[in-house]
Design a protein around this motif. Structure first.
Motif, PDB file in Angstrom:
ATOM      1  N   ASN A 279      42.906  53.392  38.725  1.00  0.00           N
ATOM      2  CA  ASN A 279      41.512  53.196  39.130  1.00  0.00           C
ATOM      3  C   ASN A 279      40.724  52.466  38.042  1.00  0.00           C
ATOM      4  O   ASN A 279      39.871  51.623  38.342  1.00  0.00           O
ATOM      5  CB  ASN A 279      40.854  54.547  39.435  1.00  0.00           C
ATOM      6  CG  ASN A 279      41.441  55.201  40.677  1.00  0.00           C
ATOM      7  OD1 ASN A 279      41.977  54.516  41.551  1.00  0.00           O
ATOM      8  ND2 ASN A 279      41.350  56.521  40.757  1.00  0.00           N
ATOM      9  N   ALA A 280      41.017  52.796  36.782  1.00  0.00           N
ATOM     10  CA  ALA A 280      40.330  52.113  35.675  1.00  0.00           C
ATOM     11  C   ALA A 280      40.698  50.638  35.634  1.00  0.00           C
ATOM     12  O   ALA A 280      39.842  49.781  35.359  1.00  0.00           O
ATOM     13  CB  ALA A 280      40.685  52.786  34.343  1.00  0.00           C
ATOM     14  N   VAL A 281      41.954  50.314  35.924  1.00  0.00           N
ATOM     15  CA  VAL A 281      42.365  48.910  35.970  1.00  0.00           C
ATOM     16  C   VAL A 281      41.618  48.178  37.075  1.00  0.00           C
ATOM     17  O   VAL A 281      41.109  47.061  36.868  1.00  0.00           O
ATOM     18  CB  VAL A 281      43.888  48.788  36.176  1.00  0.00           C
ATOM     19  CG1 VAL A 281      44.273  47.328  36.436  1.00  0.00           C
ATOM     20  CG2 VAL A 281      44.643  49.315  34.967  1.00  0.00           C
ATOM     21  N   VAL A 282      41.543  48.782  38.243  1.00  0.00           N
ATOM     22  CA  VAL A 282      40.822  48.154  39.357  1.00  0.00           C
ATOM     23  C   VAL A 282      39.369  47.883  38.966  1.00  0.00           C
ATOM     24  O   VAL A 282      38.819  46.807  39.247  1.00  0.00           O
ATOM     25  CB  VAL A 282      40.886  49.045  40.621  1.00  0.00           C
ATOM     26  CG1 VAL A 282      39.946  48.510  41.701  1.00  0.00           C
ATOM     27  CG2 VAL A 282      42.309  49.106  41.150  1.00  0.00           C
ATOM     28  N   GLN A 283      38.742  48.844  38.299  1.00  0.00           N
ATOM     29  CA  GLN A 283      37.355  48.654  37.865  1.00  0.00           C
ATOM     30  C   GLN A 283      37.229  47.515  36.869  1.00  0.00           C
ATOM     31  O   GLN A 283      36.286  46.715  36.934  1.00  0.00           O
ATOM     32  CB  GLN A 283      36.828  49.952  37.255  1.00  0.00           C
ATOM     33  CG  GLN A 283      36.649  51.081  38.245  1.00  0.00           C
ATOM     34  CD  GLN A 283      36.312  52.399  37.562  1.00  0.00           C
ATOM     35  OE1 GLN A 283      36.159  52.459  36.340  1.00  0.00           O
ATOM     36  NE2 GLN A 283      36.192  53.455  38.352  1.00  0.00           N
ATOM     37  N   GLN A 284      38.177  47.405  35.943  1.00  0.00           N
ATOM     38  CA  GLN A 284      38.134  46.318  34.962  1.00  0.00           C
ATOM     39  C   GLN A 284      38.335  44.964  35.620  1.00  0.00           C
ATOM     40  O   GLN A 284      37.672  43.984  35.270  1.00  0.00           O
ATOM     41  CB  GLN A 284      39.207  46.545  33.884  1.00  0.00           C
ATOM     42  CG  GLN A 284      38.928  47.689  32.939  1.00  0.00           C
ATOM     43  CD  GLN A 284      37.707  47.448  32.075  1.00  0.00           C
ATOM     44  OE1 GLN A 284      37.393  46.317  31.716  1.00  0.00           O
ATOM     45  NE2 GLN A 284      36.997  48.516  31.739  1.00  0.00           N
ATOM     46  N   VAL A 285      39.255  44.890  36.582  1.00  0.00           N
ATOM     47  CA  VAL A 285      39.475  43.631  37.305  1.00  0.00           C
ATOM     48  C   VAL A 285      38.208  43.242  38.055  1.00  0.00           C
ATOM     49  O   VAL A 285      37.762  42.088  38.015  1.00  0.00           O
ATOM     50  CB  VAL A 285      40.670  43.766  38.268  1.00  0.00           C
ATOM     51  CG1 VAL A 285      40.761  42.538  39.185  1.00  0.00           C
ATOM     52  CG2 VAL A 285      41.970  43.935  37.487  1.00  0.00           C
ATOM     53  N   SER A 286      37.610  44.200  38.739  1.00  0.00           N
ATOM     54  CA  SER A 286      36.381  43.923  39.487  1.00  0.00           C
ATOM     55  C   SER A 286      35.262  43.472  38.557  1.00  0.00           C
ATOM     56  O   SER A 286      34.546  42.504  38.841  1.00  0.00           O
ATOM     57  CB  SER A 286      35.954  45.189  40.245  1.00  0.00           C
ATOM     58  OG  SER A 286      34.719  44.981  40.917  1.00  0.00           O
ATOM     59  N   ARG A 287      35.123  44.143  37.411  1.00  0.00           N
ATOM     60  CA  ARG A 287      34.074  43.792  36.447  1.00  0.00           C
ATOM     61  C   ARG A 287      34.296  42.380  35.898  1.00  0.00           C
ATOM     62  O   ARG A 287      33.353  41.600  35.760  1.00  0.00           O
ATOM     63  CB  ARG A 287      34.048  44.821  35.324  1.00  0.00           C
ATOM     64  CG  ARG A 287      32.904  44.639  34.335  1.00  0.00           C
ATOM     65  CD  ARG A 287      32.852  45.782  33.344  1.00  0.00           C
ATOM     66  NE  ARG A 287      32.577  47.045  33.989  1.00  0.00           N
ATOM     67  CZ  ARG A 287      33.348  48.124  33.896  1.00  0.00           C
ATOM     68  NH1 ARG A 287      34.460  48.080  33.190  1.00  0.00           N
ATOM     69  NH2 ARG A 287      33.016  49.232  34.501  1.00  0.00           N
ATOM     70  N   SER A 288      35.550  42.049  35.588  1.00  0.00           N
ATOM     71  CA  SER A 288      35.860  40.713  35.072  1.00  0.00           C
ATOM     72  C   SER A 288      35.472  39.639  36.083  1.00  0.00           C
ATOM     73  O   SER A 288      34.886  38.603  35.725  1.00  0.00           O
ATOM     74  CB  SER A 288      37.351  40.600  34.749  1.00  0.00           C
ATOM     75  OG  SER A 288      37.714  41.438  33.688  1.00  0.00           O
ATOM     76  N   LEU A 289      35.806  39.871  37.343  1.00  0.00           N
ATOM     77  CA  LEU A 289      35.471  38.889  38.376  1.00  0.00           C
ATOM     78  C   LEU A 289      33.967  38.771  38.575  1.00  0.00           C
ATOM     79  O   LEU A 289      33.450  37.672  38.805  1.00  0.00           O
ATOM     80  CB  LEU A 289      36.156  39.255  39.688  1.00  0.00           C
ATOM     81  CG  LEU A 289      37.677  39.086  39.704  1.00  0.00           C
ATOM     82  CD1 LEU A 289      38.268  39.634  41.001  1.00  0.00           C
ATOM     83  CD2 LEU A 289      38.059  37.622  39.529  1.00  0.00           C
ATOM     84  N   GLN A 290      33.252  39.897  38.467  1.00  0.00           N
ATOM     85  CA  GLN A 290      31.798  39.839  38.616  1.00  0.00           C
ATOM     86  C   GLN A 290      31.165  39.005  37.502  1.00  0.00           C
ATOM     87  O   GLN A 290      30.213  38.259  37.743  1.00  0.00           O
ATOM     88  CB  GLN A 290      31.209  41.258  38.627  1.00  0.00           C
ATOM     89  CG  GLN A 290      31.547  42.051  39.880  1.00  0.00           C
ATOM     90  CD  GLN A 290      31.119  41.352  41.157  1.00  0.00           C
ATOM     91  OE1 GLN A 290      30.035  40.762  41.233  1.00  0.00           O
ATOM     92  NE2 GLN A 290      31.964  41.408  42.162  1.00  0.00           N
ATOM     93  N   PHE A 291      31.684  39.117  36.282  1.00  0.00           N
ATOM     94  CA  PHE A 291      31.200  38.265  35.198  1.00  0.00           C
ATOM     95  C   PHE A 291      31.423  36.794  35.529  1.00  0.00           C
ATOM     96  O   PHE A 291      30.559  35.949  35.285  1.00  0.00           O
ATOM     97  CB  PHE A 291      31.915  38.616  33.883  1.00  0.00           C
ATOM     98  CG  PHE A 291      31.289  39.742  33.123  1.00  0.00           C
ATOM     99  CD1 PHE A 291      30.009  39.626  32.588  1.00  0.00           C
ATOM    100  CD2 PHE A 291      31.985  40.927  32.927  1.00  0.00           C
ATOM    101  CE1 PHE A 291      29.431  40.665  31.877  1.00  0.00           C
ATOM    102  CE2 PHE A 291      31.415  41.985  32.222  1.00  0.00           C
ATOM    103  CZ  PHE A 291      30.144  41.850  31.699  1.00  0.00           C
TER     104      PHE A 291
END
Length: 367
Positions: A279-291
């Protein structure tokens, strides 16, 4: 992209072979925060072969946030990896992190010869580089006609602190290698991606996010029509899972790393440790894409390619795809390659996501 050292007057160190062609056998040497990977390729009849590869762990703090602290420890790890892989090639391609490199498109007169252009770029370099020029390694490459004027060309200038380059070259030399190519990790990813592009389903795959999740750093590289347009790094990686295992089960770091890779953890590991990390990986991927979306003209990507050692975690691609609604695959640039008798196919398949940078470096032999 890569660099061949040119001969120039002055105190500039040239980023060895960032943009110039070498046409000689090279091994890719990828130095990350926790390990080194070495890879040798050959190319015959239009097809690549994996000649040899190996990886070796690094001592703690030998590399911190992509900066080498201990040249000898890194060099010794490279030497061991070369020995295990039984590689005899002595010419190496190494890479520096994208965050360590400044790139700038500079318009120049198209009528200038190479030596004239080089002199002018170096004379004006202090306009683009926020470091004392005597501390800088740089190189350049003409990209093509400039949109600003018909008689101008766009020149890509790349610059890096010379200490960053020299410490990597020193580590390679300690292992008995000559670093004849110094590349940029983003360019390596771009080059290795050409081996993955055909694996992506769908006719209109234009914009792809390659997300390399290493031990301590996650790097997002966005490619549009095969060219890198955005890179961003964040401190996050597989070491967090190792630390979670250590805390929950009272293991040393070496023990936690071993059971993470080989198995043997208690029955509650999946639900209590691995699932929260996914779940933490998914959040990091999502955050990276939002940036990326917030700083560009794009508001989506067509595909996600997961790379780095952490990408091998079971079901990770499926979790990312389900959560973000974007087709997701695990990077494997070796799918269409043949293998020499020295290479274990099963081990290579498992290690493939972590070998993207090394693969992009080894491909420099054939530019």
């Amino acid at each position: 992209m890569c660099m061949q050292a040119r001969e120039f007057d002055g105190d500039f160190l040239v980023l060895a072979s960032l943009f110039k062609k070498k046409n000689k056998a090279l091994i890719g040497v990828d130095i990350s925060s926790t390990s080194v990977k070495v890879l040798e390729l050959s190319h015959n009849n239009g097809r690549y072969q994996v000649v040899a590869y190996a990886s070796e762990s690094l001592p703690a703090n030998a590399v911190v946030e992509q900066s080498i602290n201990n040249d000898e420890a890194v060099g010794e790890a490279v030497r061991r990896a070369i020995g295990r892989a039984r590689i005899s090639t002595k010419n190496a391609a190494i890479a520096v992190a994208g965050s360590a490199v400044i790139t700038k498109i500079v318009p120049m007169s198209g009528s200038l010869k190479d030596d004239e252009m080089d002199f002018q770029i170096r004379a004006e370099a202090d306009q683009y580089i926020p470091y004392p020029l005597e501390e800088v390694a740089l190189d350049w490459e003409v990209q093509g006609p400039s949109s600003s004027a018909t008689d101008m060309v766009d020149v890509l200038l790349a610059a890096c602190r010379s200490e960053t380059v020299e410490r990597r070259k020193d580590a390679a030399e300690y292992a008995g290698l000559e670093a004849v190519v110094v590349d940029v990790e983003a360019f390596c990813t771009e080059r290795a991606y050409t081996l993955i592009a055909d694996q992506l389903d769908g006719g209109d795959v234009e914009t792809v996010a390659v997300i390399d999740i290493g031990a301590t750093m996650t790097t997002l590289s966005v490619l549009h029509e095969g060219k890198s347009i955005y890179t961003r790094e964040q401190l996050f990686g597989g070491r967090q899972l190792t630390e979670d295992i250590m805390r929950r089960y009272g293991l040393s770091e070496d023990e936690a790393q071993r059971v993470k890779l080989e198995g043997g953890l208690p029955d509650d590991y999946e639900a209590e440790v691995l699932e929260p990390f996914r779940n933490a990986v998914v959040q990091q991927v999502s955050r990276s894409l939002q940036f990326f979306y917030s700083s560009s003209q794009f508001n989506d990507v067509d595909y996600i390619v997961l790379a780095g050692g952490t990408a091998s975690i079971p079901d990770l691609a499926e979790r990312v795809q389900d959560a973000l609604g974007i087709a997701t695959v695990i990077a494997n640039p070796f799918v269409s390659m043949t293998l020499s008798q020295k290479v274990n196919a099963s081990q290579l398949s498992n290690d493939a996501p972590s070998l993207m940078i090394a693969c992009g470096l080894a491909m420099r032999s054939f530019d």
